[in-house]
Motif scaffolding. Structure first.
Motif, short mmCIF file in Angstrom:
data_model
loop_
_atom_site.label_atom_id
_atom_site.label_comp_id
_atom_site.label_asym_id
_atom_site.label_seq_id
_atom_site.Cartn_x
_atom_site.Cartn_y
_atom_site.Cartn_z
N GLY A 10 0.85 -1.18 0.00
CA GLY A 10 0.00 0.00 0.00
C GLY A 10 0.89 1.23 0.00
N GLU A 40 1.46 1.30 5.48
CA GLU A 40 0.06 1.34 5.91
C GLU A 40 -0.49 -0.05 6.19
OE1 GLU A 40 -2.16 3.41 2.90
OE2 GLU A 40 -2.15 5.24 4.09
N GLU A 41 0.05 -1.04 5.49
CA GLU A 41 -0.48 -2.40 5.60
C GLU A 41 0.65 -3.41 5.42
OE1 GLU A 41 -2.75 -4.47 2.28
OE2 GLU A 41 -4.38 -4.04 3.68
N THR A 43 0.98 -7.64 4.82
CA THR A 43 0.29 -8.90 4.58
C THR A 43 1.12 -10.06 5.12
OG1 THR A 43 -0.83 -8.05 2.62
CG2 THR A 43 -0.69 -10.44 2.83
N GLU A 78 -4.69 -3.87 13.95
CA GLU A 78 -3.62 -2.96 13.54
C GLU A 78 -2.53 -2.88 14.60
OE1 GLU A 78 -5.24 0.86 12.72
OE2 GLU A 78 -6.38 0.20 10.96
N ILE A 82 -0.53 0.31 11.50
CA ILE A 82 -0.24 -0.59 10.38
C ILE A 82 -1.29 -1.70 10.38
CG2 ILE A 82 1.42 -2.15 9.31
CD1 ILE A 82 3.63 -0.62 10.83
N ALA A 83 -2.08 -1.78 9.33
CA ALA A 83 -3.11 -2.82 9.23
C ALA A 83 -2.46 -4.16 8.89
CB ALA A 83 -4.12 -2.45 8.16
N LEU A 84 -2.90 -5.21 9.56
CA LEU A 84 -2.40 -6.55 9.29
C LEU A 84 -3.40 -7.30 8.42
CD1 LEU A 84 -1.01 -7.52 12.82
CD2 LEU A 84 0.24 -6.62 10.85
N ASN A 85 -2.98 -7.63 7.23
CA ASN A 85 -3.82 -8.39 6.30
C ASN A 85 -3.36 -9.84 6.33
OD1 ASN A 85 -5.59 -9.04 4.13
ND2 ASN A 85 -3.87 -8.85 2.70
#
Length: 399
Positions: A10, A40-41, A43, A78, A82-85
């Motif tokens: 991202g 931001e993310e 994975t 998060e 930081i978003a965790l996918n």
């Protein structure tokens, strides 16, 4: 020397610093100079068994991971913005399949992998982690060879040496005694064989083994081989869907009547497999929900049950994997070198109490349990006999 690699998934959005009027004598950064720290993310690729002979273990791990991620991120999913996918992939217990998946995920830019119910899978994925310099949080796979295999691989569960050391707590002096290892002929079984040789053999025991191919479904001949060896103690290391048939054959052939047997207490599906012989077996145990007594375990049990699951043998491995993931991302922001540094030597409160990532080889030091099965309302349930502290069962450091 490691080469730092950063996972930036991202876009990273620049932040603007706002001037603070008539406040403390702090000079604000000029507009446009500030920047958000980290991506931001991020994975994360979870490679574990959703089908195949270890699918039940994979399910427990995934339920624990979901509960652990919710716990460690306080429900946000998060870490410091930081978003965790999370991308789950099924290896079906096959190392070749797992390697193919790992290569695909790494090719997509993912540099954090987790999972592995199968020891063969864990060893194969660990090799990919080293070749591609990505972080690998190995799961329930117990083979001792995973510990210290490379600087990129960390355990999130116990290993065979901790099982064997726990079993030793049941025994009197075994010098000169014969110990037969009865196990599957795979990485897990071979790892247990080596652990018994290393740990009990070093105490003077003579160790031999009866190893059985994973695809075998008729166990009578192998139970007879155990009897023929005339051991003073049988150490059984078994996992998967054939456990019930194996124990039935051992009981029918009189192994449990004639010889002391020590084994690991498996998941809840196996509690009824021993029948009346349950009282003849000494059980070492990695986890059952009534073993630990702490707030983290209470939170995990409540979360899994609320989601419709049942806490089981490998639920804490998933929970701990999520705790370690959050620690790595919080401190390392996706940079592999920094995430490794963040985990090495880290101690934290897990479902099994104080848990430590040993810096030298990434073993996971944790308490273990001695258990018996008791009949309750027509079914067999585990009852805690004793707790063995983490230091007492710590495996020898990997070279």
């Amino acid at each position: 020397m490691r080469v730092p690699k950063k996972l930036l998934l991202g876009s990273v959005i620049a932040t603007t610093a706002f001037a603070l009027a008539a406040c403390a004598p702090t000079t604000a950064a000029p507009e446009g100079d500030g920047a958000a720290e980290g991506p931001e993310e991020i994975t994360v690729g979870i490679i574990t068994s959703e089908t195949g002979p270890l699918a039940g273990y994979g399910k427990q791990y995934l339920e624990g991971f979901e509960a652990g991620l919710d716990y460690a991120t306080e429900g946000t999913g998060e870490v410091d913005g930081i978003a965790l996918n999370i991308e789950n992939r099924d290896d079906a217990g096959d190392p070749d399949t797992a390697v193919t998946i790992a290569k695909e995920l790494i090719g997509d830019g993912i540099n954090i992998l987790a999972g592995s119910a199968s020891s063969g899978v864990a060893l194969a994925v660990a090799e990919q982690a080293a070749q591609n310099q990505v972080l690998f949080l190995s799961g329930p796979a117990a083979a001792d060879a995973v510990t210290g295999i490379n600087e990129y691989t960390f355990r999130t569960g116990r290993q065979s040496a901790q099982d064997v050391a726990t079993a030793g707590g049941f025994l009197d002096d075994i010098e000169g005694k014969t110990v037969t290892v009865f196990a599957q002929n795979n990485a897990f079984g071979q790892g247990n064989e080596m652990a018994v040789e290393a740990i009990l053999g070093s105490k003077g025991a003579e160790v031999n083994s009866v190893l059985v191919a994973e695809d075998v479904t008729e166990f009578t001949p192998f139970a007879q081989q155990v009897l023929a060896a005339e051991p003073d103690l049988v150490f059984v290391a078994w996992a998967g869907a054939t456990s019930g048939a194996m124990w039935q054959a051992m009981s029918q052939q009189g192994v449990l009547d004639d010889i002391p047997v020590v084994t690991g207490l498996g998941d809840a599906a196996t509690f009824g497999a021993y029948g009346e012989a349950s009282e003849q077996i000494s059980f070492l145990n990695h986890y059952f929900s009534g073993g630990p007594d702490n707030e983290v375990n209470d939170a995990m049990v409540a979360a899994v049950e609320e989601a419709g699951g049942t806490p089981d043998l490998f639920t804490p491995d998933g929970f701990v994997a999520a705790q370690m993931l959050v620690q790595a991302v919080r401190e390392g922001k996706g940079d592999v070198d920094a995430m490794i540094d963040a985990l090495e030597g880290w101690s934290f409160e897990g479902p099994k109490g104080e848990t430590t990532v040993r810096a030298s080889d990434h073993a996971l030091l944790q308490e273990m349990y001695q258990v018996k099965l008791v009949e309750q309302d027509g079914a067999f349930v585990p009852e805690l006999v004793g707790t063995v502290d983490a230091d007492s069962v710590a495996p020898a450091e990997a070279p």
